[in-house]
Design a protein around this motif. Structure first.
Motif, short mmCIF file in Angstrom:
data_model
loop_
_atom_site.label_atom_id
_atom_site.label_comp_id
_atom_site.label_asym_id
_atom_site.label_seq_id
_atom_site.Cartn_x
_atom_site.Cartn_y
_atom_site.Cartn_z
N MET A 61 44.93 42.13 29.42
CA MET A 61 46.52 41.39 29.29
C MET A 61 46.47 41.01 27.68
N TYR A 74 51.05 29.14 36.98
CA TYR A 74 50.11 28.92 37.85
C TYR A 74 49.68 27.36 37.89
N CYS A 116 44.81 38.59 42.31
CA CYS A 116 45.24 37.91 43.20
C CYS A 116 46.47 36.83 43.07
N ASP A 147 41.26 37.08 39.80
CA ASP A 147 42.48 37.21 38.70
C ASP A 147 41.91 36.86 37.41
N VAL A 188 43.34 35.18 35.12
CA VAL A 188 44.00 33.83 34.58
C VAL A 188 43.42 32.47 35.70
N ARG A 240 38.16 37.19 36.75
CA ARG A 240 37.55 38.25 36.60
C ARG A 240 38.62 39.25 35.93
N ASP A 241 38.39 40.01 34.85
CA ASP A 241 39.45 40.84 34.22
C ASP A 241 38.85 42.27 34.97
N VAL A 242 39.76 42.60 35.82
CA VAL A 242 39.50 43.73 36.79
C VAL A 242 39.57 44.94 36.19
N ARG A 268 51.84 43.88 43.57
CA ARG A 268 52.77 43.52 42.43
C ARG A 268 51.83 43.46 41.07
N PHE A 269 50.93 44.33 41.00
CA PHE A 269 50.00 44.74 39.96
C PHE A 269 49.81 46.14 39.60
C1 LIG Z 1 53.02 39.55 39.35
S1 LIG Z 1 51.51 38.98 39.56
C2 LIG Z 1 50.99 39.19 41.28
C3 LIG Z 1 49.96 38.14 41.71
C4 LIG Z 1 49.78 38.69 43.37
N1 LIG Z 1 49.01 39.74 43.78
C5 LIG Z 1 51.17 38.62 44.15
O1 LIG Z 1 51.28 39.59 44.79
O2 LIG Z 1 51.85 37.42 44.14
C6 LIG Z 1 50.07 39.98 38.70
C7 LIG Z 1 48.73 39.20 38.56
O3 LIG Z 1 48.16 39.96 37.90
C8 LIG Z 1 47.15 39.40 37.09
N2 LIG Z 1 46.38 40.23 36.08
C9 LIG Z 1 46.93 41.12 35.10
N3 LIG Z 1 46.03 41.67 34.46
C10 LIG Z 1 44.68 41.56 34.78
C11 LIG Z 1 43.47 41.94 34.67
N4 LIG Z 1 43.14 42.59 33.76
N5 LIG Z 1 42.71 41.40 35.65
C12 LIG Z 1 42.86 40.62 36.68
N6 LIG Z 1 44.23 40.00 36.70
C13 LIG Z 1 45.03 40.59 35.75
C14 LIG Z 1 47.80 38.30 36.54
O4 LIG Z 1 47.30 37.30 35.93
C15 LIG Z 1 48.98 37.91 37.62
O5 LIG Z 1 48.24 36.85 38.41
#
Ligand SMILES: C[S@@+](CC[C@H](N)C(=O)[O-])C[C@H]1O[C@@H](n2cnc3c(N)ncnc32)[C@H](O)[C@@H]1O
Length: 191
Positions: free
Chosen positions: A1, A13, A45, A65, A67, A88-90, A107-108
């Motif tokens: 990200m 958040y 999450c 997540d 963030v 954790r950066d997934v 939503r990811f």
């Molecule tokens: C649109 S939000 C969705 C959050 C939750 N899953 C929901 O449905 O409400 C996308 C999330 O992906 C996380 N995210 C983006 N890239 C990421 C990464 N490389 N590793 C972990 N989390 C990540 C963002 O921080 C954000 O919280």
């Protein structure tokens, strides 16, 4: 990200009024498919609505997540639950093979993770996935089409798993009803 995106999520958040809200439809509407117990993951999450549902159902639940502000908020809600929020950066650190009975992603979308998610399920484990589609009926989905699914794309990304539930309504029929702008899939690892 990108760092700018991280700043944006941290600000959202970090707002004390921000609440986890409801779990994604793919989990809320298909909760009857969950096993009785096991180890679960809410990947990317956010504020952890899916993780909270799973932990309240008795799963030993991990919530990842990248963030910090999201994880800090969720850590305030873990009392009495087997819930482990972790920064954790997934993409850099995908889930380990055969670790989880249930994985939820809502939503990811990072397509490079698909094979890791399938491999991270234990035999018989379930993937619940719901995210935005390129076909949309209003502007509520992300503008960048790279972050949205092509028609049928979840089926292709998780074609190695046994399909249990799939829903993608496109722009058919009464647009004020149904699951719009998103597709959902529940699929099972069979080996
Ligand atoms: C649109 S939000 C969705 C959050 C939750 N899953 C929901 O449905 O409400 C996308 C999330 O992906 C996380 N995210 C983006 N890239 C990421 C990464 N490389 N590793 C972990 N989390 C990540 C963002 O921080 C954000 O919280």
């Amino acid at each position: 990200m990108e760092p700018r995106d991280t700043d944006c999520w941290n600000a959202r958040y970090g707002n004390k009024g921000a609440l986890p809200g409801a779990a994604a439809e793919v989990l809320a509407e298909n909760g009857h498919l969950l096993p009785a117990h096991g180890c679960a993951l809410d990947l990317a999450c956010g504020l952890g609505a899916n993780a909270l549902l799973l932990a309240r159902r008795g799963f030993d639940t991990y919530a990842w997540d990248s963030v910090q502000a999201a994880i800090a908020r969720l850590q305030e809600l873990t009392a009495g639950l087997l819930l482990h929020p972790e920064v954790r950066d997934v993409v850099r650190h995908p889930p380990e093979p055969r670790r989880f009975d249930v994985i939820v992603v809502s939503r990811f979308l990072d397509r490079s993770l698909a094979s890791h998610l399938a491999a991270a399920l234990r035999p018989g484990g379930l993937l619940f996935y719901q995210t935005f589609t390129r076909t949309r009926v209003d502007a509520s989905a992300p503008g960048n089409p790279d972050f949205r699914l092509a028609d049928g794309e979840l089926l292709r990304l998780f074609g190695t798993l046994q399909l249990r539930v799939y829903r993608e309504e496109g722009a058919l029929g009464d647009l004020t009803r149904g699951l719009r702008n998103q597709a959902m899939l529940v699929a099972q690892r069979h080996d």
